[in-house]
Design a protein around this motif. Structure first.
Motif, PDB file in Angstrom:
ATOM      1  N   LEU A 135     -17.932 -13.603  -2.908  1.00  0.00           N
ATOM      2  CA  LEU A 135     -17.890 -12.632  -1.805  1.00  0.00           C
ATOM      3  C   LEU A 135     -16.535 -12.537  -1.123  1.00  0.00           C
ATOM      4  O   LEU A 135     -16.300 -11.615  -0.338  1.00  0.00           O
ATOM      5  N   MET A 136     -15.629 -13.457  -1.410  1.00  0.00           N
ATOM      6  CA  MET A 136     -14.343 -13.459  -0.720  1.00  0.00           C
ATOM      7  C   MET A 136     -13.576 -12.155  -0.930  1.00  0.00           C
ATOM      8  O   MET A 136     -13.034 -11.575   0.010  1.00  0.00           O
ATOM      9  N   LEU A 137     -13.535 -11.689  -2.180  1.00  0.00           N
ATOM     10  CA  LEU A 137     -12.795 -10.460  -2.469  1.00  0.00           C
ATOM     11  C   LEU A 137     -13.472  -9.226  -1.869  1.00  0.00           C
ATOM     12  O   LEU A 137     -12.823  -8.481  -1.116  1.00  0.00           O
ATOM     13  N   PRO A 138     -14.758  -8.972  -2.137  1.00  0.00           N
ATOM     14  CA  PRO A 138     -15.354  -7.744  -1.591  1.00  0.00           C
ATOM     15  C   PRO A 138     -15.543  -7.749  -0.079  1.00  0.00           C
ATOM     16  O   PRO A 138     -15.432  -6.701   0.560  1.00  0.00           O
ATOM     17  N   VAL A 139     -15.833  -8.895   0.502  1.00  0.00           N
ATOM     18  CA  VAL A 139     -16.176  -8.933   1.932  1.00  0.00           C
ATOM     19  C   VAL A 139     -14.951  -9.103   2.821  1.00  0.00           C
ATOM     20  O   VAL A 139     -14.837  -8.472   3.872  1.00  0.00           O
ATOM     21  N   LEU A 140     -14.005  -9.949   2.401  1.00  0.00           N
ATOM     22  CA  LEU A 140     -12.850 -10.239   3.259  1.00  0.00           C
ATOM     23  C   LEU A 140     -11.611  -9.446   2.877  1.00  0.00           C
ATOM     24  O   LEU A 140     -10.977  -8.823   3.734  1.00  0.00           O
ATOM     25  N   LEU A 141     -11.257  -9.427   1.591  1.00  0.00           N
ATOM     26  CA  LEU A 141      -9.973  -8.868   1.192  1.00  0.00           C
ATOM     27  C   LEU A 141      -9.994  -7.361   0.952  1.00  0.00           C
ATOM     28  O   LEU A 141      -9.045  -6.664   1.296  1.00  0.00           O
ATOM     29  N   ARG A 142     -11.073  -6.841   0.364  1.00  0.00           N
ATOM     30  CA  ARG A 142     -11.097  -5.395   0.095  1.00  0.00           C
ATOM     31  C   ARG A 142     -10.992  -4.550   1.362  1.00  0.00           C
ATOM     32  O   ARG A 142     -10.292  -3.534   1.366  1.00  0.00           O
ATOM     33  N   PRO A 143     -11.665  -4.913   2.473  1.00  0.00           N
ATOM     34  CA  PRO A 143     -11.476  -4.124   3.703  1.00  0.00           C
ATOM     35  C   PRO A 143     -10.034  -4.149   4.206  1.00  0.00           C
ATOM     36  O   PRO A 143      -9.542  -3.136   4.727  1.00  0.00           O
ATOM     37  N   VAL A 144      -9.353  -5.269   4.037  1.00  0.00           N
ATOM     38  CA  VAL A 144      -7.939  -5.358   4.434  1.00  0.00           C
ATOM     39  C   VAL A 144      -7.095  -4.433   3.572  1.00  0.00           C
ATOM     40  O   VAL A 144      -6.222  -3.711   4.062  1.00  0.00           O
ATOM     41  N   ILE A 145      -7.383  -4.419   2.261  1.00  0.00           N
ATOM     42  CA  ILE A 145      -6.655  -3.544   1.344  1.00  0.00           C
ATOM     43  C   ILE A 145      -6.937  -2.076   1.672  1.00  0.00           C
ATOM     44  O   ILE A 145      -6.049  -1.224   1.597  1.00  0.00           O
ATOM     45  N   SER A 146      -8.175  -1.772   2.054  1.00  0.00           N
ATOM     46  CA  SER A 146      -8.522  -0.392   2.433  1.00  0.00           C
ATOM     47  C   SER A 146      -7.738   0.061   3.655  1.00  0.00           C
ATOM     48  O   SER A 146      -7.326   1.225   3.745  1.00  0.00           O
ATOM     49  N   ASP A 147      -7.525  -0.856   4.589  1.00  0.00           N
ATOM     50  CA  ASP A 147      -6.702  -0.520   5.754  1.00  0.00           C
ATOM     51  C   ASP A 147      -5.258  -0.257   5.330  1.00  0.00           C
ATOM     52  O   ASP A 147      -4.608   0.669   5.843  1.00  0.00           O
ATOM     53  N   LEU A 148      -4.740  -1.059   4.407  1.00  0.00           N
ATOM     54  CA  LEU A 148      -3.384  -0.848   3.895  1.00  0.00           C
ATOM     55  C   LEU A 148      -3.269   0.505   3.210  1.00  0.00           C
ATOM     56  O   LEU A 148      -2.234   1.176   3.293  1.00  0.00           O
ATOM     57  N   GLU A 149      -4.353   0.931   2.563  1.00  0.00           N
ATOM     58  CA  GLU A 149      -4.354   2.185   1.824  1.00  0.00           C
ATOM     59  C   GLU A 149      -4.075   3.384   2.733  1.00  0.00           C
ATOM     60  O   GLU A 149      -3.570   4.411   2.284  1.00  0.00           O
ATOM     61  N   LYS A 150      -4.409   3.241   4.005  1.00  0.00           N
ATOM     62  CA  LYS A 150      -4.177   4.342   4.954  1.00  0.00           C
ATOM     63  C   LYS A 150      -2.693   4.601   5.175  1.00  0.00           C
ATOM     64  O   LYS A 150      -2.299   5.704   5.547  1.00  0.00           O
ATOM     65  N   THR A 151      -1.876   3.591   4.964  1.00  0.00           N
ATOM     66  CA  THR A 151      -0.430   3.744   5.200  1.00  0.00           C
ATOM     67  C   THR A 151       0.386   3.698   3.910  1.00  0.00           C
ATOM     68  O   THR A 151       1.482   4.255   3.859  1.00  0.00           O
ATOM     69  N   ASP A 152      -0.127   3.038   2.876  1.00  0.00           N
ATOM     70  CA  ASP A 152       0.616   2.931   1.614  1.00  0.00           C
ATOM     71  C   ASP A 152      -0.372   2.851   0.459  1.00  0.00           C
ATOM     72  O   ASP A 152      -0.803   1.767   0.060  1.00  0.00           O
ATOM     73  N   VAL A 153      -0.723   4.005  -0.084  1.00  0.00           N
ATOM     74  CA  VAL A 153      -1.743   4.073  -1.131  1.00  0.00           C
ATOM     75  C   VAL A 153      -1.316   3.304  -2.372  1.00  0.00           C
ATOM     76  O   VAL A 153      -2.100   2.538  -2.948  1.00  0.00           O
ATOM     77  N   ALA A 154      -0.083   3.485  -2.789  1.00  0.00           N
ATOM     78  CA  ALA A 154       0.394   2.847  -4.023  1.00  0.00           C
ATOM     79  C   ALA A 154       0.354   1.326  -3.908  1.00  0.00           C
ATOM     80  O   ALA A 154      -0.103   0.637  -4.825  1.00  0.00           O
ATOM     81  N   ALA A 155       0.819   0.809  -2.782  1.00  0.00           N
ATOM     82  CA  ALA A 155       0.834  -0.645  -2.590  1.00  0.00           C
ATOM     83  C   ALA A 155      -0.590  -1.194  -2.564  1.00  0.00           C
ATOM     84  O   ALA A 155      -0.866  -2.248  -3.151  1.00  0.00           O
ATOM     85  N   ALA A 156      -1.487  -0.468  -1.894  1.00  0.00           N
ATOM     86  CA  ALA A 156      -2.882  -0.908  -1.805  1.00  0.00           C
ATOM     87  C   ALA A 156      -3.530  -0.934  -3.182  1.00  0.00           C
ATOM     88  O   ALA A 156      -4.231  -1.887  -3.542  1.00  0.00           O
ATOM     89  N   GLN A 157      -3.303   0.098  -3.969  1.00  0.00           N
ATOM     90  CA  GLN A 157      -3.894   0.168  -5.309  1.00  0.00           C
ATOM     91  C   GLN A 157      -3.345  -0.923  -6.222  1.00  0.00           C
ATOM     92  O   GLN A 157      -4.084  -1.528  -7.002  1.00  0.00           O
ATOM     93  N   THR A 158      -2.041  -1.179  -6.102  1.00  0.00           N
ATOM     94  CA  THR A 158      -1.421  -2.240  -6.915  1.00  0.00           C
ATOM     95  C   THR A 158      -1.984  -3.602  -6.545  1.00  0.00           C
ATOM     96  O   THR A 158      -2.320  -4.413  -7.418  1.00  0.00           O
ATOM     97  N   LEU A 159      -2.114  -3.849  -5.242  1.00  0.00           N
ATOM     98  CA  LEU A 159      -2.637  -5.125  -4.774  1.00  0.00           C
ATOM     99  C   LEU A 159      -4.092  -5.305  -5.187  1.00  0.00           C
ATOM    100  O   LEU A 159      -4.491  -6.380  -5.657  1.00  0.00           O
ATOM    101  N   ARG A 160      -4.883  -4.252  -5.031  1.00  0.00           N
ATOM    102  CA  ARG A 160      -6.298  -4.324  -5.408  1.00  0.00           C
ATOM    103  C   ARG A 160      -6.437  -4.612  -6.907  1.00  0.00           C
ATOM    104  O   ARG A 160      -7.214  -5.484  -7.314  1.00  0.00           O
ATOM    105  N   ALA A 161      -5.692  -3.890  -7.729  1.00  0.00           N
ATOM    106  CA  ALA A 161      -5.768  -4.085  -9.180  1.00  0.00           C
ATOM    107  C   ALA A 161      -5.355  -5.502  -9.571  1.00  0.00           C
ATOM    108  O   ALA A 161      -5.973  -6.123 -10.443  1.00  0.00           O
ATOM    109  N   ALA A 162      -4.314  -6.008  -8.913  1.00  0.00           N
ATOM    110  CA  ALA A 162      -3.831  -7.356  -9.233  1.00  0.00           C
ATOM    111  C   ALA A 162      -4.869  -8.407  -8.870  1.00  0.00           C
ATOM    112  O   ALA A 162      -5.121  -9.345  -9.648  1.00  0.00           O
ATOM    113  N   LEU A 163      -5.483  -8.260  -7.702  1.00  0.00           N
ATOM    114  CA  LEU A 163      -6.484  -9.238  -7.272  1.00  0.00           C
ATOM    115  C   LEU A 163      -7.726  -9.193  -8.157  1.00  0.00           C
ATOM    116  O   LEU A 163      -8.285 -10.231  -8.513  1.00  0.00           O
TER     117      LEU A 163
END
Length: 207
Positions: free
Chosen positions: A10-38
């Protein structure tokens, strides 16, 4: 039960994905790269994100009950995590989305209500009702799954879910005798984990 198992899942879907979604609002490319890497590293090394977060917590010399924290956070993401939501439009599939989300939300209230006996007893009744209704709709969905192999896979997931539901009930009885909430938090996370596994099995077999 090993407490780390649901926390790892649950660490990735519950804790980290919402943080990445917030990043996506300001930098879509960085958020997508980080999500894919994780996601990639988690697939290759299951539990990596769990170990990463725990390492950071330890480095910061913080004292956190991770099971309790994840349980609280689960209530905030129950409706939004696409990995554990079914896309099929038929009513039983959408009903399962609603039922699984509701169960997770009720379970996420446990840390806030466990010290209030009356409120907690009411919550336990809600959990029992939510579990029954979720299983009812899973039984209905079984008719949509093609082939005996798929049906057997879902039946096994359902048996696992029932087994962990019974363990959750046993853990509650122990809590009322001994007053230790940590085991309840871990057991609730196991129920969430089993719910997610059931959703994933259905997605793999009929989407």
């Amino acid at each position: 039960m090993t407490d780390d198992v649901p926390a790892q899942s649950l660490m990735l879907p519950v804790l980290l994905r919402p943080v990445i979604s917030d990043l996506e609002k300001t930098d879509v490319a960085a958020a997508q790269t980080l999500r894919a890497a994780l996601v990639k590293v988690e697939n290759v090394h299951p539990g990596f994100t769990h170990d990463l977060v725990l390492g950071l917590v330890k480095k910061a010399d913080l004292s956190i009950n991770m099971n309790e924290a994840l349980l609280r956070l689960q209530g905030q993401v129950a409706d939004t995590d696409s990995e554990y939501r079914l896309r099929r439009a038929e009513e039983p599939f959408q009903e399962l989305n609603r039922r699984s989300s509701l169960l997770k939300k009720i379970l996420s209230r446990i840390p806030d209500e466990i010290t209030d006996r009356r409120a907690f007893l009411d919550t336990i009744k809600e959990i029992a009702s939510a579990i029954k209704k979720l299983l009812d709709v899973v039984n209905e969905i079984a008719g949509y799954i093609p082939g005996s192999t798929g049906k057997q896979a879902l039946e096994q997931r359902k048996r696992d879910f029932v087994r962990y539901s019974k363990k959750f009930s046993t853990t509650l009885k122990e809590y009322f005798r001994e007053g230790q909430p940590s085991a309840v938090f871990a057991s609730a996370l196991y129920l969430i984990h089993q719910t997610n596994l059931m959703i994933v099995t259905i997605k793999n077999k009929c989407e």
